[in-house]
Scaffold this motif. Structure first.
Motif, PDB file in Angstrom:
ATOM      1  N   GLU A 187       4.282   5.661  -5.394  1.00  0.00           N
ATOM      2  CA  GLU A 187       4.316   5.738  -6.858  1.00  0.00           C
ATOM      3  C   GLU A 187       3.290   6.736  -7.371  1.00  0.00           C
TER       4      GLU A 187
ATOM      5  N   ARG B  41       3.983   1.512  -1.099  1.00  0.00           N
ATOM      6  CA  ARG B  41       4.674   1.633  -2.387  1.00  0.00           C
ATOM      7  C   ARG B  41       3.748   2.213  -3.455  1.00  0.00           C
ATOM      8  N   SER B  42       2.503   1.719  -3.475  1.00  0.00           N
ATOM      9  CA  SER B  42       1.574   2.244  -4.488  1.00  0.00           C
ATOM     10  C   SER B  42       1.249   3.710  -4.222  1.00  0.00           C
TER      11      SER B  42
ATOM     12  N   ASN C 190       0.834  -1.206   0.000  1.00  0.00           N
ATOM     13  CA  ASN C 190       0.000   0.000   0.000  1.00  0.00           C
ATOM     14  C   ASN C 190       0.868   1.255   0.000  1.00  0.00           C
TER      15      ASN C 190
END
Length: 189
Positions: free
Chosen positions: A139, A135-136, A133
């Motif tokens: 990003e 990392r997304s 979660n």
């Protein structure tokens, strides 16, 4: 007036039973029962000396041989059969309880070990979900960036500058004015 009429009060028992005395009587009865089990044992009677016309005589109520007296005392000190049986039963009962408690303790250890392993598995799954979660989200945040020099636009999007729609309980008007002044006149390095 009749003594057995319903209006006549019942005689009051002024003597109350003492619980300690009742307990002691019960214990004496139990001890007497235990002693009856050992009736075949002869009690040891010590030798006494008496004086008759100035001469010293020794009366004997027990064995005159010293070794026989010691043997008789040893016999008296032996436990009655009922006590010996009770001790054996008690020992076996305690061994059974001890083994049962060890088995229960081992079962609890196994259960605790399994629960700890389950907790570790759940914790690692939760950590992996949080990592994915984050990392997304990172990003998405990096994809939104407009490039260098657009930092203030990102700050303005993250901060709510409308005082009426602010749901914060603290007064952030000073921070808001500082951010607006920094946006209008950036610091020179």
């Amino acid at each position: 007036m009749r003594l057995d009429s319903p209006l006549t009060p019942a005689p009051i028992n002024l003597v109350e039973e003492d619980p300690a005395a009742a307990f002691l009587a019960q214990q004496e009865n139990e001890i007497a029962g235990i002693e009856n089990d050992s009736e075949d044992l002869q009690p040891f009677h010590p030798q006494t000396s008496t004086s008759v016309n100035g001469d010293l005589f020794q009366e004997s109520n027990g064995p005159t041989d010293g070794y026989a007296a010691i043997a008789q005392v040893d016999i008296q000190r032996q436990e009655p059969e009922s006590l010996r049986k009770w001790r054996e039963e008690q020992r076996s009962r305690l061994e059974a309880l001890d083994s049962a408690s060890k088995a229960a303790e081992e079962e609890w250890r196994e259960k605790a070990k399994k629960e700890l392993e389950d907790w570790h598995v759940h914790q690692s799954e939760q950590m992996e979900k949080n990592k994915a979660n984050n990392r997304s989200s990172e990003e998405a945040f990096l994809a939104e960036s407009d490039g260098p020099g657009a930092e203030w636009e990102r700050v303005a999007r993250l901060c709510d500058f409308n005082p009426k729609t602010s749901k914060q309980a603290k007064d952030v008007s000073r921070m808001r004015s500082i951010l607006i002044s920094l946006k209008q006149t950036p610091l020179i390095r």
